[in-house]
Motif scaffolding. Structure first.
Motif, PDB file in Angstrom:
ATOM      1  N   SER A   1      -3.763   3.521 -14.499  1.00 20.85           N
ATOM      2  CA  SER A   1      -3.289   2.139 -14.626  1.00 20.85           C
ATOM      3  C   SER A   1      -2.305   1.807 -13.516  1.00 20.85           C
ATOM      4  N   THR A   2      -1.414   2.756 -13.224  1.00 17.86           N
ATOM      5  CA  THR A   2      -0.436   2.540 -12.153  1.00 17.86           C
ATOM      6  C   THR A   2      -1.120   2.322 -10.814  1.00 17.86           C
ATOM      7  N   MET A   3      -2.087   3.175 -10.500  1.00 19.15           N
ATOM      8  CA  MET A   3      -2.745   3.096  -9.207  1.00 19.15           C
ATOM      9  C   MET A   3      -3.637   1.855  -9.100  1.00 19.15           C
ATOM     10  N   MET A   4      -4.254   1.462 -10.202  1.00 19.05           N
ATOM     11  CA  MET A   4      -5.066   0.248 -10.180  1.00 19.05           C
ATOM     12  C   MET A   4      -4.185  -0.960  -9.881  1.00 19.05           C
ATOM     13  N   ALA A   5      -3.049  -1.054 -10.582  1.00 21.18           N
ATOM     14  CA  ALA A   5      -2.115  -2.158 -10.356  1.00 21.18           C
ATOM     15  C   ALA A   5      -1.597  -2.144  -8.924  1.00 21.18           C
ATOM     16  N   ALA A   6      -1.234  -0.961  -8.437  1.00 20.52           N
ATOM     17  CA  ALA A   6      -0.669  -0.846  -7.079  1.00 20.52           C
ATOM     18  C   ALA A   6      -1.691  -1.241  -6.016  1.00 20.52           C
ATOM     19  N   SER A   7      -2.941  -0.845  -6.197  1.00 23.44           N
ATOM     20  CA  SER A   7      -3.965  -1.158  -5.193  1.00 23.44           C
ATOM     21  C   SER A   7      -4.239  -2.654  -5.150  1.00 23.44           C
ATOM     22  N   ILE A   8      -4.267  -3.315  -6.305  1.00 22.93           N
ATOM     23  CA  ILE A   8      -4.461  -4.774  -6.320  1.00 22.93           C
ATOM     24  C   ILE A   8      -3.268  -5.463  -5.659  1.00 22.93           C
ATOM     25  N   CYS A   9      -2.063  -5.013  -6.022  1.00 17.72           N
ATOM     26  CA  CYS A   9      -0.861  -5.606  -5.418  1.00 17.72           C
ATOM     27  C   CYS A   9      -0.862  -5.410  -3.903  1.00 17.72           C
ATOM     28  N   SER A  10      -1.260  -4.241  -3.440  1.00 21.97           N
ATOM     29  CA  SER A  10      -1.302  -3.961  -2.008  1.00 21.97           C
ATOM     30  C   SER A  10      -2.251  -4.917  -1.282  1.00 21.97           C
ATOM     31  N   LEU A  11      -3.388  -5.201  -1.893  1.00 22.78           N
ATOM     32  CA  LEU A  11      -4.354  -6.114  -1.272  1.00 22.78           C
ATOM     33  C   LEU A  11      -3.858  -7.558  -1.290  1.00 22.78           C
ATOM     34  N   ILE A  12      -3.133  -7.929  -2.350  1.00 22.28           N
ATOM     35  CA  ILE A  12      -2.557  -9.280  -2.393  1.00 22.28           C
ATOM     36  C   ILE A  12      -1.496  -9.438  -1.305  1.00 22.28           C
ATOM     37  N   LEU A  13      -0.703  -8.385  -1.107  1.00 23.99           N
ATOM     38  CA  LEU A  13       0.368  -8.443  -0.111  1.00 23.99           C
ATOM     39  C   LEU A  13      -0.171  -8.641   1.305  1.00 23.99           C
ATOM     40  N   ASP A  14      -1.435  -8.319   1.528  1.00 29.32           N
ATOM     41  CA  ASP A  14      -2.071  -8.527   2.831  1.00 29.32           C
ATOM     42  C   ASP A  14      -2.016  -9.989   3.266  1.00 29.32           C
ATOM     43  N   SER A  15      -2.061 -10.909   2.315  1.00 31.82           N
ATOM     44  CA  SER A  15      -2.232 -12.325   2.658  1.00 31.82           C
ATOM     45  C   SER A  15      -0.969 -13.152   2.514  1.00 31.82           C
ATOM     46  N   THR A  16       0.180 -12.495   2.352  1.00 28.94           N
ATOM     47  CA  THR A  16       1.418 -13.253   2.219  1.00 28.94           C
ATOM     48  C   THR A  16       2.561 -12.466   2.854  1.00 28.94           C
ATOM     49  N   SER A  17       3.794 -12.813   2.524  1.00 29.08           N
ATOM     50  CA  SER A  17       4.959 -12.106   3.076  1.00 29.08           C
ATOM     51  C   SER A  17       6.099 -12.161   2.077  1.00 29.08           C
TER      52      SER A  17
ATOM     53  N   SER B   1      -3.285   2.451   3.089  1.00 28.25           N
ATOM     54  CA  SER B   1      -3.810   1.662   4.204  1.00 28.25           C
ATOM     55  C   SER B   1      -3.154   0.285   4.245  1.00 28.25           C
ATOM     56  N   GLY B   2      -2.997  -0.312   3.055  1.00 24.30           N
ATOM     57  CA  GLY B   2      -2.364  -1.623   2.998  1.00 24.30           C
ATOM     58  C   GLY B   2      -0.927  -1.576   3.484  1.00 24.30           C
ATOM     59  N   TYR B   3      -0.218  -0.554   3.069  1.00 24.61           N
ATOM     60  CA  TYR B   3       1.185  -0.418   3.468  1.00 24.61           C
ATOM     61  C   TYR B   3       1.319  -0.369   4.989  1.00 24.61           C
ATOM     62  N   SER B   4       0.396   0.315   5.629  1.00 27.31           N
ATOM     63  CA  SER B   4       0.466   0.419   7.097  1.00 27.31           C
ATOM     64  C   SER B   4       0.251  -0.933   7.766  1.00 27.31           C
ATOM     65  N   ARG B   5      -0.430  -1.858   7.080  1.00 20.86           N
ATOM     66  CA  ARG B   5      -0.694  -3.169   7.651  1.00 20.86           C
ATOM     67  C   ARG B   5       0.445  -4.160   7.418  1.00 20.86           C
ATOM     68  N   TRP B   6       1.016  -4.162   6.216  1.00 22.02           N
ATOM     69  CA  TRP B   6       1.964  -5.224   5.875  1.00 22.02           C
ATOM     70  C   TRP B   6       3.416  -4.780   5.689  1.00 22.02           C
ATOM     71  N   ALA B   7       3.725  -3.514   5.851  1.00 25.27           N
ATOM     72  CA  ALA B   7       5.076  -3.012   5.558  1.00 25.27           C
ATOM     73  C   ALA B   7       6.165  -3.796   6.286  1.00 25.27           C
ATOM     74  N   ASP B   8       5.930  -4.163   7.529  1.00 22.39           N
ATOM     75  CA  ASP B   8       6.976  -4.847   8.305  1.00 22.39           C
ATOM     76  C   ASP B   8       7.274  -6.245   7.770  1.00 22.39           C
ATOM     77  N   ARG B   9       6.345  -6.836   7.007  1.00 23.32           N
ATOM     78  CA  ARG B   9       6.583  -8.176   6.463  1.00 23.32           C
ATOM     79  C   ARG B   9       7.333  -8.129   5.139  1.00 23.32           C
ATOM     80  N   TYR B  10       7.567  -6.917   4.627  1.00 19.27           N
ATOM     81  CA  TYR B  10       8.240  -6.764   3.326  1.00 19.27           C
ATOM     82  C   TYR B  10       9.390  -5.760   3.469  1.00 19.27           C
ATOM     83  N   PRO B  11      10.519  -6.183   4.061  1.00 14.85           N
ATOM     84  CA  PRO B  11      11.616  -5.249   4.329  1.00 14.85           C
ATOM     85  C   PRO B  11      12.151  -4.551   3.075  1.00 14.85           C
ATOM     86  N   ARG B  12      12.221  -5.245   1.964  1.00 11.25           N
ATOM     87  CA  ARG B  12      12.755  -4.598   0.745  1.00 11.25           C
ATOM     88  C   ARG B  12      11.789  -3.546   0.214  1.00 11.25           C
TER      89      ARG B  12
END
Length: 624
Positions: A544-560, A605-616
């Protein structure tokens, strides 16, 4: 003329005599005059005899109130005579409805607890039925005096199809019509279950009107909203011959010309039996244990399906006419409700057939022949096509609320989850509508979306399915559904199958977001981001944790992070939960099980793409 024998007047004189011997002689003569259709003679005999002597004779026959040796020696004869004359008297409704007769119901029930000859048992049941039917309190007195216990103990011993069996069934019908089945089931569940077993045998073996009496009783008892305790009792039995009898009876009705209401009752019964015995009841032994006539194992399946399909076609046509063409002022609401209820039965049977062929297809062996399997699939395709036409009609008339529409969505979802390639064109046209359908008393389309989740999870495995979900706007309903599911879940992992289906659907869609090339509203996903991250804090299983995290990671791709902080649906505490979730999932990297490896890879993979847009988030992950 002088040799004709005693007349009715002679009989009446004896009945009015002062001595018991005279009255007994008169009673013996009376049995010759009290014929079924001679109401006048029966009334004259009854009025001449009176109730007192008859009551005393019955009690003496039962061994009550007499110590005389001669009377004890004749006890059986007195009992036979009293019951015979009582049954004869009660063929006149004015006598049967009298208080004197209804007071004898407990005594006759007590008589039936003894070992009796067949003729005496029959006359006891005749008396009980006639009085119970004629007197306003007859059924209640019968029930309160232990009538159900007597029925349960006597019916298994009655000859199949006999007049006595018919009387017992009529008594049961009378009792269940006058008293609440809820009460009867609570107080006599075991007895009612025993009676069902007897009725099942009659339903299978008989070929006359009594067969349909048994069908009516069985469908009424087993389809009742109060039937759960009876279902449990039958399910727990080691001997399931009753279910074979019911299958034999259902097949016999459905493969012959019968009245429409009898065909419908057979379908109602079949649906009830499958609630007890499961869908595989359809493919069990179909020849009766009492006969050697073999019937193909898949005969019942095809008959039930074809009969259900006919009902569905007729009912959908009738409902469409009543709802969209008939003048509103003349609309019969009760007729609509009845048709919707019957439609629900037929839908349930089709859905159970779908489950059956799905499970059989996974098994080895040829329980259902290839030819029969093809017939079933062809029939299901046609019926689901009709149901989709009905939904399109509703859409064209601006209707999205109704239990019939909700049931239609459910069966479409059930079938297309197993055959996602079927009815593609109609699905493309109607998916956006189906996710908006609500039940009559519902205020959202949550149920519809839940019914469609298995199908949506299947079709979004392909790019075309993802494109359909996005272009139709149905993804919004799925997101709303997932939000409600996790909000109501409370962090538990029990019964969360729908959550995983919804998560898989959203995950499939987000993974193919770039390929489908359809714009989607990010505000829905941002709200989901907050809800999922908060929910994941309380779940205990890694999947459940990993499913939630993977969806959140993909959502974070399109925002900041900056966009999230300004969004009204995303709170400060949501960002904190999101940081915890991503950090927790990232620490699983390299330690995850094979089942979660793909999900972990999505997060990494998602973290490597969007990490810089999410400093916290980056600070939380990297421990700064």
């Amino acid at each position: 003329m002088e040799n004709q024998g005693p007349s009715l007047d002679d009989c009446l004189k004896l009945l009015k005599g002062e001595r018991d011997e005279q009255r007994l002689a008169g009673l013996l003569l009376a049995t010759k005059f009290c014929k079924n259709d001679d109401v006048d003679s029966i009334l004259r005999v009854y009025n001449a005899l009176g109730n007192t002597f008859l009551d005393r004779l019955l009690r003496t026959g039962m061994g009550k109130g007499s110590t005389s040796k001669s009377r004890q020696d004749n006890q059986d004869a007195y009992l036979q005579l009293s019951v015979t004359i009582l049954a004869a008297f009660c063929r006149v409704s004015n006598i049967a409805s009298s208080d004197d007769m209804v007071k004898k119901i407990p005594l006759i029930l007590e008589v039936l607890s003894k070992e009796l000859g067949a003729s005496l048992v029959e006359e006891c049941f005749e008396f009980l039925y006639l009085v119970s039917a004629a007197h306003t309190d007859g059924s209640r007195i019968f029930y309160e005096s232990g009538g159900m216990t007597v029925l349960a103990s006597q019916m298994p011993n009655l000859p199949d199809g006999s007049h006595t069996m018919e009387l017992a069934m009529k008594l049961l019908q009378l009792t269940t019509s006058k008293l609440s089945l809820d009460t009867i089931t609570k107080e006599y569940c075991s007895e009612l279950s025993s009676v069902v077993i007897v009725l099942a045998k009659q339903f299978a073996l008989l070929h006359n009107a009594l067969k349909f009496e048994a069908l009516h009783l069985l469908s009424m008892i087993l389809s009742s909203i109060y039937a759960a305790p009876v279902h449990e009792t039958l399910r727990a039995m080691s001997n399931l011959t009753w279910s074979t009898y019911l299958r034999v009876g259902v097949v016999a009705v459905l493969q012959n010309r019968v009245a429409p209401d009898q065909r419908l009752e057979a379908l109602i019964l079949a649906e009830s039996v499958m609630c007890i015995a499961g869908e595989r009841w359809l493919i069990g032994q179909t020849n009766s244990p009492d006969t050697q006539d073999p019937i193909p194992a898949d005969r019942c399946t095809l008959l039930v399906l074809e009969s259900s399909r006919v009902e569905i076609a007729v009912l959908l046509n009738d409902l469409a006419y009543l709802k969209y063409e008939k003048i509103k002022d003349s609309l019969d609401a009760e007729s609509v409700l009845l048709k919707q209820r019957n439609l629900g039965i037929a839908f349930s049977l089709v859905e159970k057939t779908i489950k059956l062929i799905s499970s059989v297809a996974e098994d080895e062996g040829n329980i259902i022949s290839d030819m029969m399997f093809t017939k079933i699939i062809t029939g299901l395709n046609e019926t689901v096509g009709l149901i989709l036409e009905y939904l399109r009609d509703a859409k064209d008339h601006g209707q999205h609320k109704g239990n019939d529409l909700l049931a239609s969505v459910r069966i479409v979802g059930s079938y297309l989850a197993e055959t996602p390639g079927a009815c593609n064109d109609k699905l493309k046209e109607l998916l956006g509508y189906m996710v908006l359908v609500e039940g009559e008393d519902e205020h959202s389309s949550f149920s519809s979306v839940c019914f469609l989740l298995p199908m949506l999870c299947q079709i979004t495995m392909e790019i075309d399915g993802c494109r359909l979900l996005a272009s139709s706007g149905a993804y919004k309903a799925v997101v709303e559904c997932l939000i409600r599911l996790v909000e109501e879940d409370g962090g538990t992992v029990e019964e969360n199958g729908p959550i995983f289906l919804a998560c898989d659907t959203i995950l499939n869609l987000l993974l193919k977001r770039e390929e489908i090339g359809v714009h989607m509203d990010d505000s829905y996903y941002i709200r989901l981001l907050g809800v999922l991250s908060s929910w994941a804090e309380d779940v205990v299983d890694l999947s459940s944790t990993m499913m939630a995290a993977s969806i959140c990671s993909l959502i974070l791709d399109s925002t900041s992070e900056a966009v999230l902080e300004c969004h009204p649906s995303f709170k400060v505490n949501n960002l904190t939960s999101l940081c915890h979730l991503i950090r927790k999932s990232m620490t699983s990297y390299g330690k995850d099980s094979e089942a979660e490896a793909d999900l972990v890879q999505i997060v990494v993979s998602g973290y490597s793409r969007w990490a810089d847009r999410y400093p916290r988030v980056k600070a939380a992950v990297e421990g700064r």
